[in-house]
Enzyme design. Structure first.
Site, PDB file in Angstrom:
ATOM      1  N   ASP A  60       0.834  -1.192   0.000  1.00 61.09           N
ATOM      2  CA  ASP A  60       0.000   0.000   0.000  1.00 61.09           C
ATOM      3  C   ASP A  60       0.875   1.250   0.000  1.00 61.09           C
ATOM      4  O   ASP A  60       2.032   1.226   0.438  1.00 61.09           O
ATOM      5  CB  ASP A  60      -0.886   0.041   1.255  1.00 61.09           C
ATOM      6  CG  ASP A  60      -2.187  -0.713   1.058  1.00 61.09           C
ATOM      7  OD1 ASP A  60      -2.503  -1.056  -0.089  1.00 61.09           O
ATOM      8  OD2 ASP A  60      -2.872  -0.957   2.060  1.00 61.09           O
ATOM      9  N   LYS A  80      -1.341   0.681  -8.356  1.00 65.20           N
ATOM     10  CA  LYS A  80      -1.105   0.637  -9.798  1.00 65.20           C
ATOM     11  C   LYS A  80      -1.506  -0.691 -10.430  1.00 65.20           C
ATOM     12  O   LYS A  80      -1.185  -0.960 -11.581  1.00 65.20           O
ATOM     13  CB  LYS A  80       0.371   0.928 -10.078  1.00 65.20           C
ATOM     14  CG  LYS A  80       0.769   2.347  -9.687  1.00 65.20           C
ATOM     15  CD  LYS A  80       2.228   2.638 -10.029  1.00 65.20           C
ATOM     16  CE  LYS A  80       2.598   4.075  -9.642  1.00 65.20           C
ATOM     17  NZ  LYS A  80       4.017   4.390  -9.948  1.00 65.20           N
TER      18      LYS A  80
END
Length: 401
Positions: A192, A214
């Site tokens: 994260d 992403k």
């Protein structure tokens, strides 16, 4: 110079001469190795007596006599009688039995290393005639293996699966020992943005690091895509760590990931983390409870504002409490939160502190009250991640900070 070797003593006869403190320290490891232990001693310490009473060894309650080492594979000579020690050592030499002597290492045919264990690894250290140095080196290695600072990942007999690891509030030193060790053994780390980023620099070059923000979402929602990535890598036989900020189960959606893994039949380990709701105020010198000031604290999410139909927080009831309120993810909605709390009973002059990037080198703190904290946060450009503490404990800040 000693030649190091690991003895497999299961079912093998081992003779210990002497029942004192040396025997008391050495016997548990011999018993754990499955050795068939015979103790020869006229007396023994209470702990050694207990081992005999439990049937863990056979105790010949008498002094040493010639022939005691017959058919032995290994001997430990540890009496207070130099003549008995010398005689037992000579018998061992004659019968080619490896023999450790506690009184005179120079006359022994074997030395006992300083040993330690961590996660299935046995560390044995020999430094000649300096046992304290051996112990110090052993302790350093075992500690490094235990806390993950000494990377020694498994390459055989590893069970693929996922570990949901709470990385703590940001300072890499605040991750748990188990979390750091699992990171050192990972093949894939899905991290994260709020996880302790500095820990990623410690990973081996072969470890694949994936930024959760992403991961391509496509037709999937963000969380569903993350769940699928965890499952995909684990099914490929890899050891996966899902590195999350704080604690996985404190506003971290860790349970959603655990449920998805369970449904897919993927083994999952949850490693709790140090939650920012307590640690960040503490790093700023604020106790969330304090005698005579606050006997309770409540942690709430500020990701949706009071009055939003998605909110599950009873803000009017919260305003009527007298304890500390800790708000996570509330920077963007602090104006609405402060207004709601004052509208339902919290005094407008209630102290408030906002701590940005707590526990890191970039930590910043802004103080105010419910009446002006929204303006103070805006003027000082406080941005997420930040923890907001509301209550009289804010004024109890340590003076040495």
């Amino acid at each position: 110079m000693a030649y190091p070797v690991g003895l497999r003593l299961e079912g093998k006869k081992v003779v210990v001469i002497g029942g004192g403190q040396v025997a008391q320290r050495r016997l548990p490891a011999l018993i754990a190795a499955g050795a068939d232990v015979t103790l020869v001693a006229p007396a023994a310490t209470p702990s050694v007596e207990a081992m005999a009473a439990a049937g863990e060894l056979c105790w010949e309650q008498r002094p040493y006599r010639d022939g005691d080492l017959a058919d032995a594979w290994y001997a430990l000579v540890a009496t207070g009688d130099p003549e008995a020690n010398a005689a037992a050592s000579a018998e061992a030499e004659a019968h080619r039995v490896w023999c450790v002597r506690s009184d005179d290492a120079s006359r022994a045919t074997a030395w006992t290393p300083a040993t330690g264990r961590s996660e299935g690894v046995t560390v044995a250290v020999l430094t000649g005639r300096d046992p304290r140095r051996s112990a110090a080196v052993r302790d350093a290695i075992v500690e490094g293996l235990h806390d993950g600072t000494l990377a020694a990942p498994r390459h055989r007999e590893r069970t693929p699966g996922v570990a949901l690891v709470g990385g703590g509030p940001g300072d890499p030193d605040l991750i748990t020992v188990r979390g750091r060790r699992l990171l050192a053994e990972a093949d894939v780390v899905i991290a994260d943005r709020l996880g302790p980023r500095d820990l990623l620099d410690e990973l081996a070059p072969h470890v694949e690091v994936i930024d959760a923000a992403k991961i391509p979402y496509g037709r999937f929602m963000a969380q569903e895509a993350i769940n699928n990535a965890l499952i995909e890598h684990a099914r490929a036989g890899k050891s996966v760590v899902r590195l999350k900020g704080g604690d996985p189960f404190v506003f971290g959606r860790g349970m959603e990931e655990a449920e998805a893994l369970a449904e897919a039949g993927i083994p999952c380990t949850v490693v709790p983390g140090v939650t920012s709701s307590i640690s960040v105020p503490g790093a700023a010198g604020i106790p969330v409870t304090h005698r005579g000031v606050a006997h309770e604290f409540t942690v709430v999410s500020g990701h949706v504002a009071p009055g939003d139909e998605r909110s599950l927080t009873n803000w009017p009831a919260l305003a009527r409490t007298t304890g500390t309120i800790v708000v996570l993810m509330g920077v963007e909605r602090i104006a609405a939160i402060a207004e709601t709390l004052t509208a339902h009973g919290r005094p407008a002059d209630t102290p408030v502190a906002a701590i940005q990037e707590g526990t890191t080198a970039a930590q910043r703190r802004v103080d105010g009250t419910l009446a002006d904290i929204a303006v103070r946060i805006r003027d000082e450009d406080i941005r997420p991640p930040a923890v907001i503490v509301i209550g009289d404990v804010v004024t109890r800040t340590r003076r040495d900070r």
